[in-house]
Write an enzyme that holds these catalytic residues in place. Sequence first.
Site, short mmCIF file in Angstrom:
data_model
loop_
_atom_site.label_atom_id
_atom_site.label_comp_id
_atom_site.label_asym_id
_atom_site.label_seq_id
_atom_site.Cartn_x
_atom_site.Cartn_y
_atom_site.Cartn_z
N HIS A 145 0.85 -1.20 0.00
CA HIS A 145 0.00 0.00 0.00
C HIS A 145 0.88 1.24 0.00
CE1 HIS A 145 -3.15 2.84 1.17
NE2 HIS A 145 -4.00 1.90 0.74
N ASP A 187 -7.92 -5.30 -0.19
CA ASP A 187 -8.42 -6.16 -1.29
C ASP A 187 -8.07 -7.63 -1.12
OD1 ASP A 187 -7.55 -3.37 -3.23
OD2 ASP A 187 -9.58 -4.13 -2.98
C1 SDX Z 1 -6.11 0.15 -3.06
O1 SDX Z 1 -4.30 4.62 -2.07
C2 SDX Z 1 -5.25 4.00 -1.49
O2 SDX Z 1 -5.66 4.36 -0.41
C3 SDX Z 1 -5.83 2.83 -2.26
C4 SDX Z 1 -6.87 2.00 -1.54
C5 SDX Z 1 -8.15 2.76 -1.28
O3 SDX Z 1 -8.87 2.41 -0.33
O4 SDX Z 1 -8.48 3.66 -2.11
O5 SDX Z 1 -6.34 1.55 -0.29
C6 SDX Z 1 -7.27 0.78 -2.37
O6 SDX Z 1 -5.85 0.49 -4.18
C7 SDX Z 1 -5.28 -0.86 -2.32
C8 SDX Z 1 -4.06 -1.38 -3.16
C9 SDX Z 1 -4.55 -2.44 -4.13
N1 SDX Z 1 -3.49 -2.80 -5.09
C10 SDX Z 1 -2.84 -3.97 -5.00
O7 SDX Z 1 -3.03 -4.79 -4.10
C11 SDX Z 1 -1.86 -4.23 -6.15
C12 SDX Z 1 -0.55 -4.81 -5.60
N2 SDX Z 1 0.12 -3.76 -4.84
C13 SDX Z 1 1.17 -3.01 -5.51
O8 SDX Z 1 0.99 -2.81 -6.89
C14 SDX Z 1 1.61 -1.78 -4.72
O9 SDX Z 1 1.85 -2.20 -3.44
C15 SDX Z 1 0.72 -0.56 -4.69
C16 SDX Z 1 0.33 -0.10 -6.04
C17 SDX Z 1 -0.50 -0.82 -3.86
C18 SDX Z 1 1.52 0.57 -4.01
O10 SDX Z 1 2.59 0.83 -4.84
P1 SDX Z 1 3.65 2.03 -4.51
O11 SDX Z 1 3.27 2.75 -3.28
O12 SDX Z 1 3.85 2.80 -5.77
O13 SDX Z 1 4.95 1.22 -4.13
P2 SDX Z 1 6.00 0.63 -5.17
O14 SDX Z 1 5.32 0.02 -6.34
O15 SDX Z 1 7.04 1.68 -5.43
O16 SDX Z 1 6.62 -0.56 -4.29
C19 SDX Z 1 7.74 -0.36 -3.42
C20 SDX Z 1 8.53 -1.67 -3.49
C21 SDX Z 1 8.96 -2.02 -4.91
O17 SDX Z 1 10.13 -2.81 -4.83
P3 SDX Z 1 11.61 -2.05 -4.94
O18 SDX Z 1 11.60 -1.32 -6.28
O19 SDX Z 1 11.70 -1.13 -3.75
O20 SDX Z 1 12.59 -3.20 -4.89
O21 SDX Z 1 7.70 -2.77 -3.07
C22 SDX Z 1 7.51 -3.66 -4.17
C23 SDX Z 1 7.84 -2.89 -5.42
O22 SDX Z 1 8.27 -3.77 -6.46
N3 SDX Z 1 6.09 -4.07 -4.15
C24 SDX Z 1 5.65 -5.31 -4.37
C25 SDX Z 1 4.25 -5.26 -4.18
N4 SDX Z 1 3.89 -4.01 -3.86
C26 SDX Z 1 5.03 -3.28 -3.84
N5 SDX Z 1 6.29 -6.45 -4.71
C27 SDX Z 1 5.51 -7.55 -4.88
N6 SDX Z 1 4.16 -7.60 -4.71
C28 SDX Z 1 3.50 -6.45 -4.36
N7 SDX Z 1 2.16 -6.48 -4.20
#
Ligand code: SDX
Length: 431
Positions: A309, A366
């Site tokens: 998140h 989710d």
């Molecule tokens: C919602 O914003 C809100 O409040 C949203 C929400 C709401 O109520 O409106 O809470 C609802 O959208 C919840 C999130 C649902 N999405 C997912 O579950 C999709 C999977 N999650 C990821 O795509 C990610 O965690 C996000 C999109 C939710 C957040 O992404 P960020 O904040 O842009 O973080 P990032 O992608 O830069 O990740 C930081 C690191 C990265 O690795 P490094 O480059 O540091 O090595 O964490 C890793 C990412 O690759 N990472 C994951 C991951 N989520 C982040 N690696 C594997 N699996 C994951 N799910």
Amino acid sequence: MSQDNNKNAILTIDGKNFTLPVVRGTEGDKAIDISRLLQDTGYMTLDTGYKNTGSCRSAITYLDGNDGILRYRGYAIEELAEKCLFIEVAYLLIHGHLPNKTEFDDFKYLLRRFALLHEDMIHFFDHFPPNAPPMSILSVMVNSLCNYYPEMSDDPLENINMAATRLISKIRTIAAFSYKKSLGHPLVYPRPDLNYCGNFLNMMFDKPVHPYEVRPEVVAAVNKLLILHADHEQNCSTSTVRLVGSAGVNLYASISAGINALWGPLHGGANEAVVAMLEMIHADGNDFKKYIDKAKDKSDPFKLSGFGHRVYKTYDPRGTIIQEACDDLLSLLNISDPLLDIARQLEEIALNDDYFIERHLFPNVDFYSGIIYRAIGIPTNMFTVMFALGRLPGWIAQWKEQQEDPTTKIGRPRQVYTGEVFREFVPMKDR
Ligand code: SDX
């Protein structure tokens, strides 16, 4: 960057000091007001994905990502989810206070009065292909409401409460009708004797040949899920609603834009993606290690849906409540879903893996919600529609707050240009 005696931020650029006001929120969150930065310094900021940027001041929802706190208008999500009806929370978000009996009864009356769709709108459903994504239908139908209720197209502030109530009531009917149409089943109209969530379930699942039993425990589960999804400060879809609304667009069109933003698998579409992921792992003989390794592999676009998140760096408080609700409902309905066991094992493995621990990746809202929707009988392609039904009051409240703020300006971010510098035009014959 330093601070002066008044605790303002002092930015030093090319040996020159610039004073930037510090803004503090009621919960102690701090921000540097850069409203004059470009005109005073010639510099703008760059913040891809707005990870460090506040877009507005808001009094609606408070999140603490480190301690896993979520409050709507100051009330803890745990209490609201346990003690309120969804329409009570919708009223709270939009009007800023929990309704008294009179306010609640008036609101309930209007929701009942507005539950039907204009009969001409029902013909729209005849022209969507049977496999049309429900989020696409929802966005089209919500946008079309402004054609049938034009008062919102004149002055965005006028009739806001009526339009908001109309929208909260009708979005339920649109969602259920789109489902019935996709099955080729007769539409089931709203009933005056059922409450908000009971009516939705009945419109979804009642059939002339096989009447649907509106079970209180299922109604309670839907009620809780909608409350948990009702608002979440400046997330992607809410920011979309605000940005579109800042141009003076009516409520329905602003909400329709928010529905499209929520559709994304990185946002509200994650609840559908979680179930697809769990089914894939199940079909793959529960090979957890394979999918954990894929999620960690930078060369692989696969991520664990339902994990991570932008704000929460600990458990998403909503996820904790949903997991408990999931256990309760499945045991009440005497359902054992193999995907729930897979979800639990995946959570256990991930939360003991350094990659996830170092990045503070926990289950979010989710991760378990889809298991409940499956148990209720809601099709996977409508999981994000359920998210939209819950989030609607939050979108409306945020849109209304912005429209009523006299300092609001049209949202228009800048950029850092990285393209070609000036070059002379070359006619085609010389290229
Ligand atoms: C919602 O914003 C809100 O409040 C949203 C929400 C709401 O109520 O409106 O809470 C609802 O959208 C919840 C999130 C649902 N999405 C997912 O579950 C999709 C999977 N999650 C990821 O795509 C990610 O965690 C996000 C999109 C939710 C957040 O992404 P960020 O904040 O842009 O973080 P990032 O992608 O830069 O990740 C930081 C690191 C990265 O690795 P490094 O480059 O540091 O090595 O964490 C890793 C990412 O690759 N990472 C994951 C991951 N989520 C982040 N690696 C594997 N699996 C994951 N799910």
